[in-house]
Write an enzyme that holds these catalytic residues in place. Structure first.
Site, short mmCIF file in Angstrom:
data_model
loop_
_atom_site.label_atom_id
_atom_site.label_comp_id
_atom_site.label_asym_id
_atom_site.label_seq_id
_atom_site.Cartn_x
_atom_site.Cartn_y
_atom_site.Cartn_z
N LYS A 262 40.94 40.99 29.79
CA LYS A 262 41.52 39.67 29.50
C LYS A 262 40.99 38.63 30.50
O LYS A 262 40.40 39.00 31.53
CB LYS A 262 43.05 39.76 29.58
N ARG B 35 60.14 41.39 30.42
CA ARG B 35 59.19 40.40 29.96
C ARG B 35 58.98 40.61 28.46
O ARG B 35 59.49 39.86 27.66
CB ARG B 35 57.88 40.55 30.76
N TYR C 174 39.13 14.25 52.68
CA TYR C 174 40.25 13.46 52.15
C TYR C 174 41.51 13.66 52.98
O TYR C 174 41.87 14.79 53.34
CB TYR C 174 40.56 13.88 50.71
N MET D 87 36.58 18.16 45.05
CA MET D 87 36.28 18.70 43.73
C MET D 87 34.99 19.53 43.74
O MET D 87 34.91 20.58 43.12
CB MET D 87 36.16 17.55 42.71
C1 LIG Z 1 46.83 42.75 32.86
C2 LIG Z 1 47.51 43.96 32.37
C3 LIG Z 1 47.15 45.22 32.84
C4 LIG Z 1 46.15 45.43 33.94
O1 LIG Z 1 46.76 45.21 35.17
P1 LIG Z 1 45.97 45.40 36.55
O2 LIG Z 1 46.99 45.21 37.60
O3 LIG Z 1 44.92 44.34 36.59
O4 LIG Z 1 45.39 46.77 36.51
C5 LIG Z 1 47.79 46.32 32.30
N1 LIG Z 1 48.72 46.18 31.34
C6 LIG Z 1 49.11 44.98 30.87
C7 LIG Z 1 50.14 44.89 29.83
C8 LIG Z 1 48.52 43.83 31.37
O5 LIG Z 1 48.90 42.64 30.91
#
Ligand SMILES: *Cc1c(COP(=O)(O)O)cnc(C)c1O
Length: 362
Positions: A35, A129, A256, A304
């Site tokens: 992801k 969640r 800045y 930036m």
């Molecule tokens: C992102 C994610 C993972 C991977 O987690 P890591 O800590 O990066 O290994 C596993 N399961 C779900 C549901 C996730 O959203």
């Protein structure tokens, strides 16, 4: 000449980290989590480097499409499931498996009457969640399997505290979450539970598949444990160069808001990396930056497109010196800690404008 900043992605490191995680998975299948553009490393690169994984897991259907276009033929999984009815047809045509976490998804599947959709029932074991409570799983299973064309592959859950740094007595400790899973965790049902931290630190978790993310990229899921200790190698190194040097008198300020003020005559290196490249603007003075084998402190607010470092004590630092913001020499978790976050956030936030260079060195 392009602006002197690039992120080097080490494909061999990605491959080797996958081998390490496969060993830790001890016979369980390994989903490589890709992801967020493979945690900033480039989805196409991950598709290549993780050829040995059993499947790729992501959040976006568009990632799944891209993976298929890149030639990925193994399994694909949507970790947050689908988002509306129009996502269901592509699940079948692209052969993408989906998490089911809510009743509304079951309802949409019923209405869509899909040809072939493979589902993974998400269980809320304490993270609060996504997911169904353990006691609801039987009903959800029956509802899903009563829809023609829908298959249930396994149950999945996610741990809130699999990092050793988190205290074991948390309301959602691994132990507590496993006990809430009950027979789902080690019964007749297939289960995919472990993320990187659980795979590395909690062999008792079990199941028949793991979902490894951050560790595949060579970043420790626990900021207090180094990559070396885990046998993994950082795959992303963010590099820029010193493009200007200022010799300033004591009392002069840098950047800045004049946040950093020289206490002595100082040499300031101006680095071609700023917050539009993904380097956090919240970084405080003194944050570590690697140059010529030494650590230079950040001096002044990140702009930036540039940041400044105090190289008064590093005479070897000169115009054109390579500067590492994080990576092989400077763990991203250490940099992240300086501004109160975790390595995950920094690597994922690498900006699109930063060119990626591939390397195979390992
Ligand atoms: C992102 C994610 C993972 C991977 O987690 P890591 O800590 O990066 O290994 C596993 N399961 C779900 C549901 C996730 O959203």
């Amino acid at each position: 000449m392009p602006r002197p900043i690039y992120a080097e992605i080490d494909l061999l490191a990605l491959r080797r980290n996958l081998a390490v995680m496969r060993e830790k998975a001890a016979g369980r299948a390994v989903w490589a989590v890709v992801k967020a553009n493979a945690y900033g490393h480039g989805l196409e690169n991950a598709v290549t480097a993780f050829a040995e994984a059993d499947g790729l897991a992501t959040i976006d259907l568009s990632d799944a499409m891209l993976a298929r276009r890149c030639g990925w033929q193994k399994r694909l999984l949507l970790l947050e499931g689908f988002f509306d009815a129009s996502d269901i047809e592509p699940l079948t045509s692209l052969k993408v498996e989906t998490i089911i976490h809510s009743p509304w998804q079951i309802e949409l599947l019923r209405q869509a009457q899909p040809e072939d959709v493979r589902c993974h029932i998400k269980v809320n074991s304490g993270m609060n969640r996504l997911g169904f409570l353990p006691v609801e799983v039987n009903t959800v299973y029956d509802q899903l399997t009563s829809i023609p064309g829908v298959r249930v592959m396994d149950v999945v859950t996610h741990f809130a505290n699999a990092e050793p740094t988190y205290q074991a007595d948390k309301p959602a400790s691994v132990e507590r979450q496993l006990s809430r899973m009950g027979r789902l965790a080690h019964g007749a049902t297939a289960a995919c539970m472990a993320n990187s931290a659980a795979t590395l630190f909690h062999p008792e978790v079990g199941g028949d598949a793991v979902r490894a993310g951050v560790a595949l990229y060579g970043v420790s899921p626990d900021s207090h444990i180094s990559s070396e200790e885990l046998g993994i190698v950082p795959a992303m190194t963010l590099t820029a160069e010193i493009i200007a040097i200022q010799e300033i008198a004591a009392g002069e300020a840098v950047g800045y808001g004049s946040r950093w003020i020289a206490k002595r005559p100082s040499r300031i290196g101006v680095v071609a990396c700023g917050y539009a490249d993904g380097y956090p603007r919240s970084m405080p003075d003194g944050a570590p930056v690697w140059v010529e084998g030494q650590i230079a402190p950040l001096a002044g607010a990140v702009s930036m497109d540039m940041l400044e470092i105090d190289i008064t004590d590093i005479p070897a630092a000169k115009l054109g010196s390579r500067v590492e913001l994080w990576g092989r020499h400077l763990p991203v978790n250490r940099v992240a800690a300086a501004c109160g976050t975790i390595g995950y956030e920094l690597i994922c936030a690498l900006a699109r404008r930063v060119p990626i260079r591939l390397r195979e060195q390992g």
